[in-house]
Design an enzyme around this catalytic site. Sequence first.
Site, PDB file in Angstrom:
ATOM      1  N   LYS A 130      33.861  37.449  42.803  1.00 46.60           N
ATOM      2  CA  LYS A 130      34.881  38.681  42.968  1.00 46.60           C
ATOM      3  C   LYS A 130      34.243  39.513  43.649  1.00 46.60           C
ATOM      4  O   LYS A 130      34.574  40.187  44.746  1.00 46.60           O
ATOM      5  CB  LYS A 130      35.397  38.936  41.844  1.00 46.60           C
ATOM      6  CG  LYS A 130      36.485  40.396  41.896  1.00 46.60           C
ATOM      7  CD  LYS A 130      37.034  40.663  40.727  1.00 46.60           C
ATOM      8  CE  LYS A 130      36.013  41.538  39.999  1.00 46.60           C
ATOM      9  NZ  LYS A 130      36.518  42.427  38.654  1.00 46.60           N
ATOM     10  N   ASP A 148      40.926  39.386  41.366  1.00 42.74           N
ATOM     11  CA  ASP A 148      40.752  40.372  40.004  1.00 42.74           C
ATOM     12  C   ASP A 148      41.726  39.975  39.002  1.00 42.74           C
ATOM     13  O   ASP A 148      42.277  39.055  39.151  1.00 42.74           O
ATOM     14  CB  ASP A 148      40.589  41.790  40.514  1.00 42.74           C
ATOM     15  CG  ASP A 148      41.909  42.259  40.952  1.00 42.74           C
ATOM     16  OD1 ASP A 148      43.120  41.652  41.161  1.00 42.74           O
ATOM     17  OD2 ASP A 148      42.059  43.439  41.238  1.00 42.74           O
TER      18      ASP A 148
END
Length: 236
Positions: A130, A148
């Site tokens: 991420k 996310d």
Amino acid sequence: MITTEAETPTGLVRRARKIDRVLADTYPDAKCELDFDNPFELLVVTVLSAQTTDKRVNLVRPTLFAAYPDAKAMAAADRAHLEQIIGPLGFFRAKTESLLKLSAALVERYDGAVPPRLDDLVTLPGVGRKTANVVLGNAFGIPGITVDTHFGRLARRFGWTQETDPVKAEHAVGALFPKRDWTMLSHHVIWHGRRVCHAKKPACGACPVARWCPSFGEGQTDPAEAQKLVRTEGPN
């Protein structure tokens, strides 16, 4: 209400891309909400944003980088002073440890520079896919999908994937869109998740993509009541 039960793969691609086009029109200013001036700053603030908000990270950013402007300076930082600066963000001891190790690794392996490669970034302390995709997409212009909590929630609500594993969700959603669109897709979806499609009380009645969403009705459907739930900006 849209049903995805009989949706063909081609139909899914068309619906997904339609949703993204509408979100792009809805949020023309969508971008990374973390402030940064270079790849090192973005890498650091993204690591710091875990379990806090972008706005809080942005508040400490000027003081942090005035004291430690690059990896070499941060690797040599006084631990107590670094903890004091990032204290307002919570989990400051663990985050201080992460920044010291991350900066030291950058100095040792890459002469203080942030590598523009996913395989290299994910080997750095405290950096997962991420964070790596945030840095690649926004600091280097290399397309990446940032899964996310907002992105994962909306991808499932939209019926783009049912994967809960972030890496599997990243690959599943990535297959629906041209690679060149991945970074902005992430911004559009994350902005929508922060402003309208909330985790507990989604504002379904005020959602610009409601007609293409199989999850319409999970939240408030009355337009007037739903509008009260809409945030004009991301959470504090």
